[in-house]
Design a protein around this motif. Structure first.
Motif, PDB file in Angstrom:
ATOM      1  N   UNK A 533       0.852  -1.181   0.000  1.00  0.00           N
ATOM      2  CA  UNK A 533       0.000   0.000   0.000  1.00  0.00           C
ATOM      3  C   UNK A 533       0.886   1.229   0.000  1.00  0.00           C
ATOM      4  N   UNK A 534       0.282   2.400  -0.073  1.00  0.00           N
ATOM      5  CA  UNK A 534       0.990   3.677  -0.032  1.00  0.00           C
ATOM      6  C   UNK A 534       0.255   4.612   0.917  1.00  0.00           C
ATOM      7  N   UNK A 535       1.052   5.291   1.748  1.00  0.00           N
ATOM      8  CA  UNK A 535       0.514   6.270   2.683  1.00  0.00           C
ATOM      9  C   UNK A 535       1.130   7.628   2.357  1.00  0.00           C
ATOM     10  N   UNK A 536       0.288   8.659   2.300  1.00  0.00           N
ATOM     11  CA  UNK A 536       0.727   9.997   1.938  1.00  0.00           C
ATOM     12  C   UNK A 536       0.592  10.923   3.138  1.00  0.00           C
ATOM     13  N   UNK A 537       1.629  11.718   3.360  1.00  0.00           N
ATOM     14  CA  UNK A 537       1.603  12.721   4.417  1.00  0.00           C
ATOM     15  C   UNK A 537       2.031  14.070   3.869  1.00  0.00           C
ATOM     16  N   UNK A 538       1.340  15.147   4.260  1.00  0.00           N
ATOM     17  CA  UNK A 538       1.622  16.485   3.774  1.00  0.00           C
ATOM     18  C   UNK A 538       1.880  17.418   4.957  1.00  0.00           C
ATOM     19  N   UNK A 539       2.845  18.282   4.739  1.00  0.00           N
ATOM     20  CA  UNK A 539       3.177  19.257   5.792  1.00  0.00           C
ATOM     21  C   UNK A 539       3.340  20.630   5.146  1.00  0.00           C
ATOM     22  N   UNK A 618      10.627   5.115   1.389  1.00  0.00           N
ATOM     23  CA  UNK A 618      10.207   6.479   1.686  1.00  0.00           C
ATOM     24  C   UNK A 618      10.633   7.403   0.549  1.00  0.00           C
ATOM     25  N   UNK A 619       9.777   8.369   0.287  1.00  0.00           N
ATOM     26  CA  UNK A 619      10.061   9.398  -0.711  1.00  0.00           C
ATOM     27  C   UNK A 619       9.575  10.729  -0.175  1.00  0.00           C
ATOM     28  N   UNK A 620      10.470  11.749  -0.221  1.00  0.00           N
ATOM     29  CA  UNK A 620      10.135  13.068   0.305  1.00  0.00           C
ATOM     30  C   UNK A 620      10.380  14.094  -0.797  1.00  0.00           C
ATOM     31  N   UNK A 621       9.346  14.895  -1.112  1.00  0.00           N
ATOM     32  CA  UNK A 621       9.445  15.938  -2.121  1.00  0.00           C
ATOM     33  C   UNK A 621       8.935  17.255  -1.562  1.00  0.00           C
ATOM     34  N   UNK A 636      10.921  19.694  -5.922  1.00  0.00           N
ATOM     35  CA  UNK A 636      12.312  19.396  -5.593  1.00  0.00           C
ATOM     36  C   UNK A 636      12.339  18.115  -4.786  1.00  0.00           C
ATOM     37  N   UNK A 637      13.163  17.173  -5.206  1.00  0.00           N
ATOM     38  CA  UNK A 637      13.268  15.900  -4.505  1.00  0.00           C
ATOM     39  C   UNK A 637      14.249  16.042  -3.347  1.00  0.00           C
ATOM     40  N   UNK A 638      13.774  15.865  -2.143  1.00  0.00           N
ATOM     41  CA  UNK A 638      14.645  15.885  -0.968  1.00  0.00           C
ATOM     42  C   UNK A 638      15.272  14.518  -0.727  1.00  0.00           C
ATOM     43  N   UNK A 639      14.465  13.491  -0.733  1.00  0.00           N
ATOM     44  CA  UNK A 639      14.931  12.099  -0.622  1.00  0.00           C
ATOM     45  C   UNK A 639      14.205  11.315  -1.699  1.00  0.00           C
TER      46      UNK A 639
END
Length: 908
Positions: A533-539, A618-621, A636-639
């Motif tokens: 599955x995929x879980x999305x988090x926004x800040x 994990x993927x952080x943009x 911009x790709x952070x990780x």
């Protein structure tokens, strides 16, 4: 009316009385009927006196035009000014000024002078498409002969410049005080062969009397050729390749790179060259280029070199035999859409490039590794099947190791859905999601030394086998968010032998004692069930820090899998063998092994496995404001990727946790991505009764040593700097870019009609051969100063690897880690338009010094070139300096000085 049309009317009546000069150009709007110039009009009753009738001497009409004006006198003289042109049949003369003598059928032309005394409008003589440019010419239409002053004609790669020349009716030339050169500075060539008297047959040959070479206006006397012959041809042809000569202290005097060139046909050629030394060394090679348009192209180069050093009977005497094979082949994509053949072969013995002087200063001579590959792929239309065959050879020059795979044949079937209905009605059934594929591979390989490669036995020394893999899987969706994927995997291996082992008390290890040949079959199968599955988090950051950063998104992709694999080490499978022996301590040891463990595809796994696998990614943009993007935002790709995976075997009796695998990928720039991966050991080491370190079923975290010990990781990267990247880094190109945009605002864009660099509606002006400008060194600024841009480039590549060594640290109870580094540099600098310096080197971290340094300096001397290659360090320290003419026709016109690495010999 145009000046040319007025001139036609003016001399129309003159031509009636002077029939020796015929003019047939008429006005398109003229209502007068054409006049018969050969006699009286048909309606005239008077008979023309045959004694006064002149015989027509011209075979074709004469056409003439002039841009400025045309003047004809009563003395039958014509004067044409300004871009004048006269045509007679297939012959034409253009020039700034033309004089026509109608009585003698003679045309004369010369150049003009502008207000500052600069010459322009040089005469151009056109004979059936072949053009000659000159400064003065006098041509007779009746005899087809001409006298020419300062004529320039191109023959092959060279130019012939003659002060005085006479043209014959067969288009040949007699010349006096002529110059033959490949320099395009015709008024003052840098070098030329002075021809006292010569006959030139354009496009065929040049025959000359006494001739001598002149360099920089200095005649090289007393070197004089009594005669010379220069053949020319429009097609390439076979011929002898003249060798170069030199001497070495170790191999003696030599003749090198001499041979024969064979022009086989329009698609392929062949050159056989060789070298010979007075002390016994020799070499021979062949190279070929082939090309068939819309089909394929490539080149082939092979060379054999027999090197003899020293004297027979002395300790330093040695004989080495080296050979080299280079082959490149590429297929045009339009040739065959289902079959593709490609090749990139770079195979040579470890010392071949260093013994060959022509390769000594090449970058490849310092490469420690070489690879070769040939690939053939066949795809079948309207079918999931495909076939590919490859040949791969990897070499390590440092220890002359060869790893060859010949051949490697793969058969693949892409994913298919065997239960899917052709004419589906309604919703998709659950069994229609079941898919399967197949991959089969046959491999035949060997790893050996290069001196034993050709002597190896195909059955005993080569290892071969075939592997089959059939995965069956399906994907279902649970609660719209969870993907469930059950799968079954079947693998089978075919071998032609198996290795039996026994305990060797001398070596104190288990060794292969026998090889049993015959067909062997090893298989295994497993099943698994995974949940993804995929879980999305926004800040959203606080606005007190600014509003440039809009949102930060985190994507978490967890995966849990259940897998089961039977124990293929059970006796009923017959994949493992067990024997007993006494070790060096006198203890009875039971040892279980697989006779197929050392085979290329391995063996079936031992021990029953029922594992739970965990995989987290994990993927952080980050989304930020951007004025350069059309949407106003950019990502911009952070990780780019941060992952960890491990498993737990519920059916194992000990060491149930697997190694922990981690990876990270960061996009640091558009051109560079940092990737790291590592493996961690969760268990510790202890000493057995004999004091040897062994792995024990004790977790490191339970003994205060962290989650795991890093077993291995590594990364590599390369980067190139140049003047453009340097300016962008410090923002120096912003002001330059703005100025260029302002200047370019008034430039009218040409239509995109497929032409490059010019407007197709405008005729490109012809450039005179007398207008060569040697002083043109580049662009000038608004103040008239020369713009001198220094172009440079610096590249480096670095790789680092970390792994556990063989040395054990008894204090820390760990194996010691070892780092392996590789660092290479290469670069170039062009301080002026004509100077260039390049270098490449490698740093050896074990020796802590630079090795295999190659440097080169070159200077463009217009029609000549100067180059110097040198190796300043190491056992192959040497240099090569040469000044040569650029034209391939004069490749032997050179001055060369060099030293050989064989001259750096130790005297005994």
């Amino acid at each position: 009316m145009r000046y040319s049309e007025i001139g036609i009317l003016t001399i129309f009546f003159l031509l009636l009385s002077q029939l020796s000069f015929s003019q047939t150009r008429t006005l398109s709007n003229d209502t007068l009927p054409p006049t018969n110039l050969q006699g009286a009009a048909p309606n005239d009753s008077l008979k023309i006196d045959s004694l006064n009738q002149k015989k027509e001497t011209l075979e074709a009409p004469v056409y003439y035009t002039a841009q400025d004006s045309m003047i004809f006198t009563k003395d039958n003289l014509g004067f044409l000014y300004g871009e004048a042109e006269v045509k007679y049949g297939k012959i034409g003369i253009k020039g700034a000024f033309i004089t026509a003598d109608l009585d003698s059928n003679t045309i004369s032309s010369t150049y003009g002078l502008d207000s500052v005394g600069k010459e322009f409008g040089y005469p151009v003589f056109d004979d059936n498409g072949t053009q000659y440019e000159m400064k003065k010419v006098r041509y007779n239409f009746q005899t087809r002969k001409a006298f020419i002053n300062q004529v320039v004609t191109q023959q092959g790669e060279g130019y012939i410049v003659a002060k005085d020349a006479k043209m014959n009716s067969d288009n040949s030339f007699y010349m006096r005080n002529a110059k033959y050169t490949t320099c395009d500075l015709h008024d003052h060539p840098h070098f030329y062969l002075n021809l006292s008297k010569a006959k030139v047959r354009p496009g065929k040959d040049v025959v000359t009397g006494p001739a001598w070479l002149v360099v920089a206006d200095v005649p090289l006397f007393p070197v004089v050729l009594p005669f010379a012959f220069f053949p020319f041809t429009q097609t390439y042809s076979s011929g002898i390749i003249m060798p170069s000569y030199g001497d070495e202290m170790s191999r003696g005097f030599y003749l090198q790179n001499g041979g024969y060139y064979w022009a086989i046909n329009d698609y392929v050629d062949l050159a056989i060259t060789g070298e010979i030394y007075t002390k016994g060394s020799w070499g021979i090679g062949a190279r070929s280029n082939y090309r068939k348009r819309y089909k394929f192209s490539g080149s082939f180069n092979t060379y054999y070199l027999n090197t003899v050093l020293g004297d027979k009977g002395l300790p330093d005497y040695s004989v080495s035999k080296d050979f080299r094979v280079n082959w490149t082949h590429s297929q045009d994509p339009k040739a065959n859409m289902y079959r593709t053949l490609s090749a990139s072969v770079n195979f040579s013995t470890s010392k071949a490039n260093l013994n060959d002087l022509s390769y000594l200063y090449n970058r490849e001579s310092s490469n420690n590794t070489k690879s070769s590959s040939v690939s053939l792929t066949q795809r079948f239309p309207d079918s999931p099947w495909s076939l590919s065959a490859t040949m791969n050879i990897n070499q390590v020059s440092r220890d002359s190791t060869i790893s060859a795979t010949l051949p490697n044949v793969s058969i693949n079937m892409s994913r298919i859905y065997p239960f899917k209905r052709k004419d589906a009605i309604g919703d998709e059934r659950w069994y229609e999601k079941i898919s399967m594929s197949y991959s089969g591979e046959f491999r035949n390989s060997i790893t050996t030394k290069e001196n034993r490669f050709l002597q190896s036995n195909l059955v005993k020394d080569w290892t071969n086998g075939m592997r089959h893999s059939i995965p069956i899987s399906a994907t279902f969706t649970l609660f719209d968010y969870i993907q469930i994927s059950p799968s079954i995997n079947y693998n089978e291996r075919w071998y032609t032998s198996k290795h039996m082992q026994a305990w060797d008390p001398v070596k104190k290890q288990n060794v292969v004692v026998d090889t049993i040949y015959g067909f062997q079959r090893v298989y295994d199968y497993s099943t698994s069930l995974s949940f993804n599955t995929k879980l999305y988090g926004f800040y959203t950051p606080w606005k007190i820090f600014g509003d440039k950063v809009q949102t930060i998104r985190h994507v978490f992709s967890p995966s849990i899998s259940l897998g089961y694999t039977p124990d293929f080490g059970k006796p009923r499978y017959n994949f493992y063998e067990t024997y007993y022996y006494k070790d060096e301590y006198g203890e009875d040891v039971e040892y279980t092994y697989s006779p197929y463990s050392r085979m290329m595809f391995g063996t079936a796994p031992t021990g029953e496995s029922g594992s739970i696998g965990f995989d987290f990614k994990n993927n952080v943009e980050m989304k930020v404001r951007s004025d350069n993007d059309s949407t106003g935002y950019k990502k911009i790709s952070l990780i780019d990727d941060l992952g960890i995976s491990f498993s737990y075997n519920m059916m194992a009796d000990s060491m149930k946790w697997s190694n922990i695998n981690t990876n990270i990928r960061l996009k640091l720039s558009k051109s560079y991505t940092l990737s790291l991966s590592g493996s961690w050991d969760p268990y510790i080491y202890e000493l057995d009764a004999n004091g040897r370190p062994v792995h024990v079923d004790k977790l490191r975290i339970g003994h205060g040593k962290g989650f795991g010990r890093l077993m291995g990781t590594g990364t590599s990267f390369s980067y190139s700097f140049n003047q453009d990247t340097f300016n962008k880094l410090f923002g120096r190109d912003k002001e330059t870019g703005k100025d260029e945009n302002k200047e370019g605002e008034n430039i009218t864009e040409l239509p995109d009609d497929g032409t490059l660099g010019r407007n197709p509606n405008e005729e490109t002006p012809r450039t005179s051969v007398f207008e060569s400008d040697e002083q043109s060194q580049g662009e000038y600024d608004a103040d008239g100063y020369l713009k001198n841009s220094v172009n440079w480039n610096l590249s480096f590549n670095y790789s680092i690897r970390y792994g556990l060594g063989s040395e054990f640290d008894y204090d820390k109870m760990e194996y010691k880690g070892e780092f392996t580094h590789n660092l290479g540099f290469s670069g170039s600098i062009q301080p002026t338009k004509n100077w260039n310096f390049t270098f490449n080197t490698d740093f050896n971290f074990d020796l802590k010094k630079f090795t295999s340094v190659n440097c080169s300096i070159s200077r463009n001397l217009h029609c000549w070139s100067m180059s110097a290659n040198f190796i300043p360090l190491g056992p192959y320290k040497s240099y090569n300096f040469v000044i040569r003419a650029n034209a391939s026709l004069l490749q032997d016109l050179k001055y060369q000085r060099n030293s050989s690495p064989y001259n750096n010999m130790d005297w005994y």
